[in-house]
Design an enzyme around this catalytic site. Structure first.
Site, PDB file in Angstrom:
ATOM      1  N   TYR A   3       1.070  -1.218   0.321  1.00 47.62           N
ATOM      2  CA  TYR A   3       0.207  -0.359  -0.366  1.00 47.62           C
ATOM      3  C   TYR A   3       0.625   0.878  -0.035  1.00 47.62           C
ATOM      4  O   TYR A   3       1.917   1.094  -0.271  1.00 47.62           O
ATOM      5  CB  TYR A   3      -0.936   0.117   1.529  1.00 47.62           C
ATOM      6  N   ARG A  54       2.659  -1.029  10.696  1.00 47.38           N
ATOM      7  CA  ARG A  54       3.514  -2.100  10.656  1.00 47.38           C
ATOM      8  C   ARG A  54       3.642  -2.095   8.937  1.00 47.38           C
ATOM      9  O   ARG A  54       3.443  -0.914   8.034  1.00 47.38           O
ATOM     10  CB  ARG A  54       1.938  -2.769  10.190  1.00 47.38           C
ATOM     11  N   GLY A  70      -5.030 -14.385  13.239  1.00 47.85           N
ATOM     12  CA  GLY A  70      -5.726 -13.625  11.960  1.00 47.85           C
ATOM     13  C   GLY A  70      -7.069 -14.466  12.706  1.00 47.85           C
ATOM     14  O   GLY A  70      -8.243 -14.293  12.598  1.00 47.85           O
ATOM     15  N   CYS A 123     -11.845 -16.452   3.662  1.00 51.96           N
ATOM     16  CA  CYS A 123     -12.124 -15.252   4.403  1.00 51.96           C
ATOM     17  C   CYS A 123     -11.169 -13.910   3.302  1.00 51.96           C
ATOM     18  O   CYS A 123     -12.430 -13.349   2.455  1.00 51.96           O
ATOM     19  CB  CYS A 123     -11.249 -14.962   5.195  1.00 51.96           C
TER      20      CYS A 123
END
Length: 646
Positions: A173, A221, A318, A348
């Site tokens: 990102y 992160r 997670g 998921c």
């Protein structure tokens, strides 16, 4: 197992009751414009109630117009979101759990259609190979505005009574795009050498500190290594970690890669601790706490050892918390046998990628926590369930939890149906064996009366004098409908019998997950395997990430894949196929069929039972074999809404 994982830890002034952290995971449970919903709050609260020390909120949007990931993430780009965010923090705090948002800008990894036609923003015009349109290189003004967006979002987090904030600087990102030489080709002060590539993250951190002060915990992160050609190396990742600590980051959430390398989602066949080397490497070079990620909650002992051995200070759970929301409570109370395992199928992420809510193959309650836990019924019934595949097992577990008396009849000498088959290949045996073990223990604990090796007919069923009969008989594998089909065998049946009587060279007809599992199993037996698939791709029915992963495993295991090959005929030692209008023969010793399943017919049994006054429900829709997630959901919801049938 030791207790290091359960020890408290203090980060700045934030004291966590243990070192279990819930990882940030995109849900699409927010409203269409990013507001917190009751659905989202109850999902989060379910994990807070179980005793996790820290919850890191999903990718929380700092700029809806330009920085939003596809769909509807939680938003924090405007003060109008404060009431909902504050309601969330207040309710989480009741359980002694701390909560921080992961503030996020998507950067280049998005399509223009999600941005109302605008081009994605990135440090440079470098297009993602796996998802996103060609981005626009950011102007100086756009960089400055984005830095301010991050800082304002952090301030809103503080106003909403979050306990800190995390910057999402990983997984390809925007923030990572600036540090990575793969995506940052700028020649100004924002790119080029290492110091310049760090500048975007550094300026965001400094601006945040001006807004929130030095005491508000700031997490970061980071992908310590990208594992993409030309991307961030671990050596530079460690240097980056030192810079982040120097600039005032209080905790490093250390992960891996971008969406071109995918390893931040360890999947079936991957070591559970395959990413720990990253947190270990970073922790050796910094003095602030470090979080490790991966599949470390699959076996709590692995997570415990990572902390005990000083390779990380906290562990992100997670997908494991999606599969079992009570995981933390079970670890705290040492109820390890009751843990429902994540099978690392990535349904998921697959549900998100295909435009749906976050879902889980083994937990049908995910996303429906707002409906409350199961409550015992006053109207107790005797129920006979026929078939101990995923649907029958889940129905039996749920119905018995409601207080019904359940008898489960299974014709085989094992439970699980196709889940048992899935446990045979070594690469996915840990996950599916754990799931079968869980089902075995939970049905016993719930008092389900299990009868194996029992071929149920109307007479046998009537002996139990049921108020309701539930048929979950599943499906049967079929052969390819071509001339010579009698010369082939069923792939799943050969997996069950160990394939000891097969020759050296095997052709498998069908490149679905079942066909590829059979191929992987036969490679374990040192067979030469060729998979024939009439479509132009294999593993199409799997979640996108798992499909990509399995295709890589197949290639690594030297399994020959022939796509766009239509089987025309099976001969004694060959298969005749057609490719691009040309027929040819492929020599082999044996042929296995993995072309699909046909649902077992039960209308005669239903008629006989109903003629004797029995109420009957048949689970399963359509023809063929359903996905485990569909089967588990149907079993659960049919049992939960049983009053509709009685």
């Amino acid at each position: 197992m030791g207790k290091k994982l359960l020890e408290p830890i203090t980060i700045k002034d934030m004291k966590l009751k243990n070192r279990i952290s819930m990882a940030p995971m995109f849900t699409k449970y927010a409203s269409e414009s990013g507001e917190v919903t009751d659905k989202f709050i109850e999902y989060i609260l379910r994990r807070a109630k179980s005793g996790v020390g820290l919850i890191i909120l999903e990718n929380t949007c700092i700029n809806w117009k330009q920085g939003r990931i596809y769909g509807n993430p939680i938003a924090i780009h405007d003060d109008r979101f404060l009431p909902g965010l504050n309601e969330l923090t207040k309710r989480v705090h009741r359980y002694g759990t701390k909560i921080i948002p992961e503030i996020h800008h998507v950067g280049r990894q998005v399509f223009s259609s999600n941005l109302e036609g605008r081009s994605p923003l990135a440090p440079s015009a470098v297009k993602s190979k796996v998802g996103g349109d060609m981005p626009k290189a950011m102007t100086e003004k756009e960089i400055e505005e984005t830095i301010e967006d991050f800082a304002e979002a952090a301030l809103r987090a503080k106003k909403a009574d979050f306990d800190g904030v995390e910057l999402h600087g990983a997984h390809g990102y925007l923030i990572q795009e600036f540090i990575s030489p793969l995506t940052n080709k700028r020649e100004d002060k924002w790119g080029g050498n290492f110091e310049n590539r760090c500048r975007f993250a550094v300026e965001i951190i400094r601006r945040i500190r001006k807004k929130v002060g030095v005491d508000f915990p700031l997490f970061f992160r980071m992908s310590a290594e990208e594992s993409s050609p030309g991307g961030l190396t671990l050596e530079e990742g460690i240097k980056y970690a030192r810079v982040l600590e120097k600039e005032g980051v209080d905790c490093l959430d250390v992960t891996h890669g971008n969406y071109e390398s995918l390893k931040h989602f360890p999947m079936q066949g991957d070591p559970f601790d395959q990413l720990v080397y990253l947190s270990e490497a970073v922790k050796k070079e910094v003095s602030i706490p470090v979080i490790a990620v991966g599949s470390l909650g699959f076996n709590p002992e692995i997570a415990e050892n990572v902390v005990e051995e000083g390779k990380a200070d906290l562990i992100n759970f997670g997908r494991e918390l999606l599969a079992d929301p009570d995981l933390a409570d079970k670890i705290i109370n040492e109820n390890y046998e009751d843990i429902k395992p994540c099978i690392r199928c990535n349904e998921c992420t697959g549900s998100i990628d295909t435009g749906k809510y976050l879902a889980c193959a083994v937990n049908p309650e995910l996303g429906y926590e707002y409906q409350g836990k199961l409550e015992k019924t006053d109207n107790i019934n005797r129920i006979v369930v026929v078939g101990a595949g995923p649907a029958g097992l889940q129905f039996s577990i749920t119905a018995s939890s409601l207080g019904h008396k359940v008898t489960l009849l299974e014709k085989n000498d094992y439970i699980g149906g196709l889940t048992k088959i899935a446990s045979i290949p070594e690469y996915k045996n840990p996950e599916f064996s754990a799931l079968l073990t869980y089902y075995t223990k939970i049905i016993k604990k719930q008092g389900v009366d299990l009868h194996l090796s029992t071929e149920a007919d109307a007479g046998i069923i009537k002996e139990f004098n049921p108020d309701l009969v539930v048929l979950a008989v599943g499906s049967k594998a079929i052969k390819s409908p071509v001339p010579g089909a009698e010369k082939s065998e069923i792939a799943v049946e050969k997996m069950l019998d160990g394939a000891e009587d097969l020759g050296k060279d095997i052709c498998i007809i069908g490149g679905s997950g079942v066909g590829l599992d059979a191929a992987m199993f036969l490679r374990e037996k040192n067979k030469n395997v060729t998979v024939l698939e009439m479509k132009d791709e294999i593993a199409e029915e799997l979640s996108p990430m798992l499909g990509t992963h399995l295709r890589e495993l197949v290639a690594e295991n030297n399994i020959e894949i022939l796509t766009s090959h239509l089987v025309k005929k099976i001969k004694d030692n060959a298969v005749v196929v057609e490719n691009n209008g040309v027929e040819k023969e492929i020599q082999c010793d044996d042929v296995l069929s993995a072309v699909g399943f046909k649902r077992l017919e039960n209308s005669e049994l239903v008629g006989e039972l109903e003629s004797h006054g029995s109420k009957v429900i048949s689970l399963g829709k359509g023809n063929g074999c359903g996905h485990i997630m569909e089967a588990v959901r149907e079993g659960y919801w049919t049992a939960r809404e049983l009053k509709c049938y009685l």
